[in-house]
Each structure stands twice: as structure tokens, then as C-alpha cells.
Design a protein around this motif. Structure first.
Motif, PDB file in Angstrom:
ATOM      1  N   ILE A   1       2.357  -1.494  11.132  1.00 42.04           N
ATOM      2  CA  ILE A   1       2.398  -2.271   9.899  1.00 42.04           C
ATOM      3  C   ILE A   1       3.643  -3.144   9.990  1.00 42.04           C
ATOM      4  CG2 ILE A   1       2.249  -2.158   7.394  1.00 42.04           C
ATOM      5  CD1 ILE A   1       0.067  -0.573   9.008  1.00 42.04           C
ATOM      6  N   ARG A   2       3.474  -4.485   9.996  1.00 45.16           N
ATOM      7  CA  ARG A   2       4.579  -5.355  10.383  1.00 45.16           C
ATOM      8  C   ARG A   2       5.161  -6.227   9.269  1.00 45.16           C
ATOM      9  NH1 ARG A   2       5.472  -5.143  15.620  1.00 45.16           N
ATOM     10  NH2 ARG A   2       3.857  -4.341  17.029  1.00 45.16           N
ATOM     11  N   THR A   3       4.382  -6.601   8.306  1.00 42.89           N
ATOM     12  CA  THR A   3       4.858  -7.546   7.298  1.00 42.89           C
ATOM     13  C   THR A   3       4.630  -7.005   5.890  1.00 42.89           C
ATOM     14  OG1 THR A   3       2.732  -8.691   7.089  1.00 42.89           O
ATOM     15  CG2 THR A   3       4.236  -9.462   8.824  1.00 42.89           C
ATOM     16  N   LYS A   4       5.182  -7.709   4.914  1.00 45.60           N
ATOM     17  CA  LYS A   4       4.973  -7.332   3.519  1.00 45.60           C
ATOM     18  C   LYS A   4       3.494  -7.393   3.165  1.00 45.60           C
ATOM     19  CE  LYS A   4       6.285  -8.551  -1.217  1.00 45.60           C
ATOM     20  NZ  LYS A   4       7.079  -9.493  -2.072  1.00 45.60           N
ATOM     21  N   VAL A   5       2.833  -8.448   3.625  1.00 44.72           N
ATOM     22  CA  VAL A   5       1.387  -8.584   3.377  1.00 44.72           C
ATOM     23  C   VAL A   5       0.638  -7.421   4.004  1.00 44.72           C
ATOM     24  CG1 VAL A   5      -0.667  -9.940   3.966  1.00 44.72           C
ATOM     25  CG2 VAL A   5       1.393 -11.094   3.140  1.00 44.72           C
ATOM     26  N   GLY A   6       0.958  -7.126   5.259  1.00 44.17           N
ATOM     27  CA  GLY A   6       0.291  -6.031   5.948  1.00 44.17           C
ATOM     28  C   GLY A   6       0.534  -4.694   5.279  1.00 44.17           C
ATOM     29  N   ASN A   7       1.753  -4.472   4.823  1.00 42.53           N
ATOM     30  CA  ASN A   7       2.101  -3.201   4.187  1.00 42.53           C
ATOM     31  C   ASN A   7       1.361  -3.011   2.871  1.00 42.53           C
ATOM     32  OD1 ASN A   7       3.567  -0.746   4.166  1.00 42.53           O
ATOM     33  ND2 ASN A   7       5.083  -1.627   2.774  1.00 42.53           N
ATOM     34  N   GLU A   8       1.237  -4.082   2.100  1.00 44.48           N
ATOM     35  CA  GLU A   8       0.518  -3.995   0.820  1.00 44.48           C
ATOM     36  C   GLU A   8      -0.958  -3.683   1.037  1.00 44.48           C
ATOM     37  OE1 GLU A   8       1.269  -7.685  -1.129  1.00 44.48           O
ATOM     38  OE2 GLU A   8       3.299  -7.124  -1.776  1.00 44.48           O
ATOM     39  N   ILE A   9      -1.566  -4.360   1.988  1.00 43.64           N
ATOM     40  CA  ILE A   9      -2.993  -4.131   2.260  1.00 43.64           C
ATOM     41  C   ILE A   9      -3.215  -2.732   2.816  1.00 43.64           C
ATOM     42  CG2 ILE A   9      -4.939  -4.847   3.719  1.00 43.64           C
ATOM     43  CD1 ILE A   9      -3.831  -7.724   3.512  1.00 43.64           C
ATOM     44  N   TRP A  10      -2.377  -2.327   3.764  1.00 39.67           N
ATOM     45  CA  TRP A  10      -2.525  -1.011   4.377  1.00 39.67           C
ATOM     46  C   TRP A  10      -2.338   0.108   3.357  1.00 39.67           C
ATOM     47  CZ3 TRP A  10      -4.576   1.006   8.545  1.00 39.67           C
ATOM     48  CH2 TRP A  10      -4.262   2.313   8.905  1.00 39.67           C
ATOM     49  N   SER A  11      -1.306   0.010   2.544  1.00 38.71           N
ATOM     50  CA  SER A  11      -1.002   1.056   1.562  1.00 38.71           C
ATOM     51  C   SER A  11      -2.156   1.245   0.588  1.00 38.71           C
ATOM     52  CB  SER A  11       0.279   0.705   0.798  1.00 38.71           C
ATOM     53  OG  SER A  11       1.382   0.645   1.674  1.00 38.71           O
ATOM     54  N   LYS A  12      -2.731   0.147   0.129  1.00 35.69           N
ATOM     55  CA  LYS A  12      -3.851   0.233  -0.819  1.00 35.69           C
ATOM     56  C   LYS A  12      -5.101   0.801  -0.148  1.00 35.69           C
ATOM     57  CE  LYS A  12      -2.251  -3.579  -3.752  1.00 35.69           C
ATOM     58  NZ  LYS A  12      -2.503  -4.976  -4.193  1.00 35.69           N
ATOM     59  N   ALA A  13      -5.345   0.372   1.089  1.00 30.99           N
ATOM     60  CA  ALA A  13      -6.532   0.861   1.801  1.00 30.99           C
ATOM     61  C   ALA A  13      -6.445   2.357   2.064  1.00 30.99           C
ATOM     62  CB  ALA A  13      -6.699   0.100   3.112  1.00 30.99           C
ATOM     63  N   VAL A  14      -5.264   2.825   2.456  1.00 27.76           N
ATOM     64  CA  VAL A  14      -5.069   4.263   2.704  1.00 27.76           C
ATOM     65  C   VAL A  14      -5.186   5.041   1.404  1.00 27.76           C
ATOM     66  CG1 VAL A  14      -3.386   6.013   3.419  1.00 27.76           C
ATOM     67  CG2 VAL A  14      -3.677   3.925   4.777  1.00 27.76           C
ATOM     68  N   ALA A  15      -4.625   4.504   0.330  1.00 24.46           N
ATOM     69  CA  ALA A  15      -4.690   5.173  -0.977  1.00 24.46           C
ATOM     70  C   ALA A  15      -6.126   5.314  -1.465  1.00 24.46           C
ATOM     71  CB  ALA A  15      -3.862   4.400  -1.995  1.00 24.46           C
ATOM     72  N   GLU A  16      -6.983   4.385  -1.062  1.00 26.36           N
ATOM     73  CA  GLU A  16      -8.389   4.433  -1.466  1.00 26.36           C
ATOM     74  C   GLU A  16      -9.236   5.260  -0.507  1.00 26.36           C
ATOM     75  OE1 GLU A  16     -10.111   0.682  -2.560  1.00 26.36           O
ATOM     76  OE2 GLU A  16      -8.243  -0.028  -3.478  1.00 26.36           O
ATOM     77  N   GLY A  17      -8.596   5.884   0.470  1.00 24.15           N
ATOM     78  CA  GLY A  17      -9.315   6.787   1.367  1.00 24.15           C
ATOM     79  C   GLY A  17     -10.093   6.118   2.479  1.00 24.15           C
ATOM     80  N   LEU A  18      -9.732   4.882   2.819  1.00 29.19           N
ATOM     81  CA  LEU A  18     -10.478   4.165   3.842  1.00 29.19           C
ATOM     82  C   LEU A  18     -10.032   4.517   5.261  1.00 29.19           C
ATOM     83  CD1 LEU A  18     -10.770   0.634   2.225  1.00 29.19           C
ATOM     84  CD2 LEU A  18     -12.303   2.589   2.044  1.00 29.19           C
ATOM     85  N   PHE A  19      -8.887   5.208   5.360  1.00 29.78           N
ATOM     86  CA  PHE A  19      -8.382   5.602   6.674  1.00 29.78           C
ATOM     87  C   PHE A  19      -7.887   7.032   6.643  1.00 29.78           C
ATOM     88  CE2 PHE A  19      -7.850   0.995   6.664  1.00 29.78           C
ATOM     89  CZ  PHE A  19      -8.427   0.654   7.873  1.00 29.78           C
ATOM     90  N   GLU A  20      -8.093   7.701   7.752  1.00 28.36           N
ATOM     91  CA  GLU A  20      -7.474   8.990   8.001  1.00 28.36           C
ATOM     92  C   GLU A  20      -6.276   8.706   8.894  1.00 28.36           C
ATOM     93  OE1 GLU A  20      -8.590  13.297  10.106  1.00 28.36           O
ATOM     94  OE2 GLU A  20     -10.098  11.696   9.954  1.00 28.36           O
ATOM     95  N   THR A  21      -5.110   9.222   8.553  1.00 29.39           N
ATOM     96  CA  THR A  21      -3.907   8.894   9.322  1.00 29.39           C
ATOM     97  C   THR A  21      -3.146  10.144   9.760  1.00 29.39           C
ATOM     98  OG1 THR A  21      -2.426   8.752   7.398  1.00 29.39           O
ATOM     99  CG2 THR A  21      -3.648   6.759   7.999  1.00 29.39           C
TER     100      THR A  21
END
Length: 291
Positions: free
Chosen positions: A226-246
Motif C-alpha cells: 500500500i503506497r499512497t494515501k489514495v491506495g491506503n483509503e481504498i485498501w482499508s475500506k475494501a478490507v473492512a468490507e471483507g473483500l480480502f483475507e490478509t
């Protein structure tokens, strides 16, 4: 923010895979790039994504603007020959009228996207419309005829029968639709490599918002930076919604050490190529942007 001379700048790094069974069914690894673009599209973060779809010949990619989940899923699997994504930036904004464009691509393409944003020569109105960039790890790429020769002449498989291709563990693997697997030693592939790859000083797409690849994670998973502010916002929301197992990258094998090892090998080797060209008098103005 973490800063590394070989891995670039990043907020965090994890091992991940999509929780979407349809995406995983055809995923190259963990399906992260596909799942991210689908999520961005469905959330209205982007209006469409420039992806590498199927061309007129087997495994010859063709860039197109994906406007639906179904379109994005058509672009799954690594092709290992160049799809000119960047050439479609103007097409996406002008012909398709997109105001928020998603772009996927390998390291050199991420560099081109950022350069187009900084110096928009012949790309008026494009820079502000790149909303999300997902980069892929890349050691080398191949001309189409070369990847075909590796599959048909070295792996002895019909190109049209191939289901998946991948590099790993010192070999080039060719999987067929019938479940057969052929391997080619990595040393036999070197002469087919695209020469432009030998001056590239990026392995992990460090100019993307999020970059991803299989190296460092177990089979079926992806390593994600996760490299940028944009990337971090999208990733955090996607993970919170259960779209990824990490999983923390520190808890998986082979881990971040292998990613760094390969990144260092690529960059150090290609810096020698640049230096050889300078000494020979070729491309004297070619500079090292990461020095």
C-alpha cells in the motif's frame, strides 16, 4: 511511511487474497488486482479501468476500457507480453468520457502514467483524471513471438491449449486446460527477454497507489504494497468490507526477504547495463531516477 532503496515507499505490506470465489477461480495468484479494480468501480471511485484483455491471437493482450465487473474479470491472468495500457489514457478520457480512470500495468507503465501526469505533453486534461493505479511486480517481459516460442518450442505445448503461465522457483511453468504442466529452465528464457527490460530499475511498481505480485506470499496469495494515501483509503475500506483475507507479511513464507532479494538483483543488474551503455557512449543522457 517506510522507504527502501529497492522496494520504494510504502505505508504497509501484507499478504492477501480475494474472498470472491469467482475472482479466485481464474486468478493468477490471490486475485488482488482484479478485486481492487472491481471494488473501485462498484464504489464509484473510478468510472472504468484500462486493463489487458484478450487480443485476436492466443495470449496476446489488447488494452481496453472495462466498464463493468464482467469486463474486468476478462482481463485476469498474466500474459507476459506487453499490453500498451498507457496508449489508452486519452482514449478512456475522450472517447469514453471517463472522469475517473483506473489503470493497471507493470512497473514501466506505472512510471509512464506518473510521467504523463507530471508532464502532460499531448495529454491535455488527462493527468487529473487518473484516479487509481494498481501496479504489478515485473522482472522482465517478452515480445509476443518470444513467449509463443517458449510455450510451443520449449514447453512443447500448443499456445491455444494454455490455461496459465507463471515464473517461479527458477522455472517457467505452462499449465494447459487439461491439467498438464510443462516447465522450462529459467536460463533458457533469458535470450527471449525484451531488451528494454534490461534498463528498468523497478521490480515492485513503486509508483503505483497499490502494487501486487505473487513473490513473497504462499501459493494462491499475493504480496500487496500500500503506497499512497489514495491506495491506503481504498485498501482499508475494501478490507473492512471483507473483500480480502490478509496476513502480516512477517508471518508468511517465503516473506518480504525474497521480494527484496529479487528487487535488488534486478536493479543492481540493470544499473550495470546502464553504466555499460554510458561507457560505450550510448544513451549518455539516460539517468538513474532512483539514485
Amino acid at each position: 511511511m517506510i522507504e527502501d532503496p529497492y522496494l520504494g515507499k510504502y505505508v504497509t505490506c501484507v499478504s492477501a487474497r480475494s474472498t470472491d470465489k469467482e475472482i479466485l477461480k481464474e486468478a493468477q495468484d490471490g486475485g488482488t488486482a482484479t478485486a481492487l479494480m472491481v471494488y473501485a468501480l462498484e464504489q464509484g471511485i473510478i468510472d472504468g479501468a484500462i486493463v489487458a484483455g484478450k487480443g485476436d491471437l492466443p495470449w496476446k493482450p489488447r488494452p481496453f476500457v472495462a466498464m463493468s465487473r464482467e469486463d474486468i474479470l476478462k482481463a485476469q491472468r498474466a500474459k507476459y507480453n506487453i499490453s500498451p495500457q498507457v496508449s489508452w489514457l486519452k482514449e478512456a478520457t475522450r472517447s469514453f468520457g471517463l472522469d475517473k480512470v483506473g489503470v493497471t500495468g507493470v512497473c514501466c507503465q506505472m512510471q509512464a502514467v506518473r510521467k504523463a501526469q507530471l508532464y502532460p505533453i499531448n495529454m491535455r486534461d488527462v493527468p487529473g483524471k487518473v484516479a487509481f493505479a494498481v501496479g504489478l511486480f515485473c522482472m522482465v517481459n517478452f515480445p509476443y513471438d518470444s513467449i509463443q516460442a517458449l510455450v510451443e518450442d520449449h514447453a512443447n505445448k500448443s499456445f491455444s491449449s494454455v490455461k496459465k503461465m507463471e515464473f517461479g522457483k527458477g522455472k517457467f511453468f505452462v499449465h494447459t486446460e487439461r491439467g498438464n504442466v510443462s516447465t522450462v529452465p529459467l536460463k533458457e528464457t533469458h535470450k527471449y527477454e525484451q531488451s528494454g527490460c534490461h534498463v528498468c530499475l523497478d521490480y515492485v511498481s513503486n509508483l503505483a497507489d497499490i502494487s501486487t505480485g505473487s513473490v513473497g506470499s504462499p501459493d494462491g496469495w499475493s504480496t500487496v504494497f500500500i503506497r499512497t494515501k489514495v491506495g491506503n483509503e481504498i485498501w482499508s475500506k475494501a478490507v473492512a468490507e471483507g473483500l480480502f483475507e490478509t496476513k502480516p507479511i512477517e508471518e508468511v513464507k517465503p516473506g518480504l526477504g525474497l521480494v527484496m532479494k529479487l528487487a535488488k538483483e534486478k536493479i543492481d543488474k540493470n544499473r550495470k547495463t546502464l553504466e555499460e551503455r554510458r561507457n560505450f557512449g550510448v544513451n549518455k543522457a539516460l539517468r538513474d531516477p532512483y539514485a
